[in-house]
Design an enzyme around this catalytic site. Structure first.
Site, mmCIF file in Angstrom:
data_model
loop_
_atom_site.group_PDB
_atom_site.id
_atom_site.type_symbol
_atom_site.label_atom_id
_atom_site.label_comp_id
_atom_site.label_asym_id
_atom_site.label_seq_id
_atom_site.Cartn_x
_atom_site.Cartn_y
_atom_site.Cartn_z
ATOM 1 N N SER A 180 18.870 -67.961 13.942
ATOM 2 C CA SER A 180 19.440 -69.404 13.368
ATOM 3 C C SER A 180 20.062 -68.975 11.763
ATOM 4 C CB SER A 180 18.690 -70.403 13.222
ATOM 5 O OG SER A 180 17.293 -70.062 12.617
ATOM 6 N N HIS A 208 19.865 -72.053 19.624
ATOM 7 C CA HIS A 208 21.554 -71.785 19.203
ATOM 8 C C HIS A 208 22.195 -71.144 20.053
ATOM 9 C CE1 HIS A 208 21.016 -73.478 15.027
ATOM 10 N NE2 HIS A 208 19.833 -73.212 15.119
ATOM 11 N N LYS A 239 21.233 -79.586 20.025
ATOM 12 C CA LYS A 239 22.340 -78.851 19.174
ATOM 13 C C LYS A 239 23.564 -78.672 19.829
ATOM 14 C CE LYS A 239 19.232 -75.988 16.375
ATOM 15 N NZ LYS A 239 18.102 -76.724 16.671
#
Length: 392
Positions: A180, A208, A239
């Protein structure tokens, strides 16, 4: 009255070091352009990779779920808190990931804590990349297992650790799929090969990578064609998926075990019906989002190349996470402030999140950014750097 002097002193020290950062309160929902104190600002720090937070299908699903089920679930999952929409979401997630089962938690952070603390015993060893996310680190700390740390993406160190760990009951290699802070991708094929050679399990946190890598955003396992060879896949729903929550995907026995052992699952009220319904809608949107994901990657390549052409250090980035490495914490945060003066929000990240000399302003590119947006950001970066007297 409590004596908070030590807390005051520590906060003052953060201010002196340039690392103090108050909360930013936005006047609008997550998007590429947001309103801050009545001013329109280009958002370059959001995890809303695909723009799903405002997708009409997700919003309509949330509204319909509230009308049918109400605003809350009423309990933890193991009592009365599992309603049909939760079961549908987990079935859809498992099908999407190509696994036997999936189990949803309240966040990606609690997923890592719950899974690691449940499956690791004093007879086991966990082998972790040194740059893994804080939730992985905290999850490991909750266990009594043995632990080894290998240098970031160093496969020689990983193999050496595996050779030393043959006597343990279980050997689990844990890695982020996409890291990240740096935006680089784990060498998953090499990790899987070593795991198979030394009889270890592979645990990948795809926070991610979910919605970003692999066909339709299925993650790093699919990206590298390793389906069926990664034992535990962690994903986030907060996300690229655009809502909130986390999940683990894997074998049915793993899900059944975690239902009985994972403390964050056992002792937290389940997702609201609106959240579960929105997540379910998002997974269905992802199945037809190849064009959206392709645009995300095209934007990332364009922005990274533009930043490098201006002389910026983008570190090891190879994904839509693009750090601009500054180094000094105070200068890093000042650069972030100067960008905001230019109308661009990009958050500075400094010690202890990253090493003291590795402060960076982390840009995250989204599919819905236009080329004009990205050019505005690049222009603001150039002017802010000039003000900071880092480059001419």
């Amino acid at each position: 009255m409590a004596n908070w002097q030590s807390l005051y002193d520590e906060l003052e020290n953060l201010k002196k070091e340039g690392r103090y950062r108050p909360m930013t309160v936005w006047d609008s929902g997550s998007s590429t352009w947001m309103t801050l104190n009545g001013r329109r600002v280009l958002q370059m720090s959001s995890n809303n990779y695909l723009g799903l937070t405002g997708h009409p299908e997700l919003k309509e699903s949330a509204i319909a779920a509230i009308r049918e089920y109400g605003v809350g679930s009423g309990s933890v999952r193991t009592i009365t808190g599992t309603i049909r929409i939760h079961d549908e979401l987990e079935r859809e997630l498992a099908a999407f990931k190509g696994t036997e089962a999936a189990l949803v938690f309240q966040s990606g952070f609690t997923t890592n804590q719950g899974v690691l603390a449940s499956i690791l015993s004093p007879d086991d060893v966990v082998i972790s990349d040194e740059l893994n996310h804080a939730s992985i680190i905290d999850g490991i700390r909750l266990t009594k297992s043995h632990r080894k740390i290998y240098a970031h993406k160093d496969m020689d160190q990983l193999e050496a650790a595996l050779k030393q760990c043959s006597s343990y009951k279980k050997r689990i290699i844990v890695t982020d799929g996409v890291f990240s802070m740096d935006g680089d991708i784990a060498p998953l094929p090499a990790i899987v090969k070593l795991a198979e050679t030394y009889d270890a399990l592979v645990y990948v946190d795809d926070a991610h990578a979910s919605g970003v890598l692999g066909k339709n955003g299925k993650g790093t396992t699919d990206h590298f064609g390793l389906n069926g060879r990664v034992h535990i896949q962690i994903g986030t729903l907060s996300k690229a998926v655009g809502v909130v929550g986390g999940y683990v995907a894997g074998d049915r026995v793993l899900k059944d075990f975690l239902i009985h052992k994972a403390r964050p699952f056992l002792f937290s009220t389940s997702q609201t019906p609106a959240v579960a319904a929105s997540c379910l809608a998002a997974i269905r949107v992802l199945r037809r989002s190849e064009e959206r994901i392709a645009q995300l990657w095209a934007n990332a390549t364009y922005f990274r190349s533009g930043a490098q052409a201006l002389g910026f250090d983008t570190g090891a980035s190879e994904t839509p996470i693009i750090p601009i490495i500054i180094g000094d914490p105070a200068k890093t945060m000042r650069f972030s402030d100067l960008l905001l003066e230019e109308g661009v929000f990009a958050q500075g990240i400094v010690y202890p999140t990253v090493a003291m000399d590795k402060g960076r302003v982390r840009f995250i590119v989204a599919a819905e950014h236009t080329r004009e947006d990205l050019d505005i950001a690049l222009g603001a970066m150039r002017r802010a750097y000039q003000k900071l007297s880092i480059i001419g």
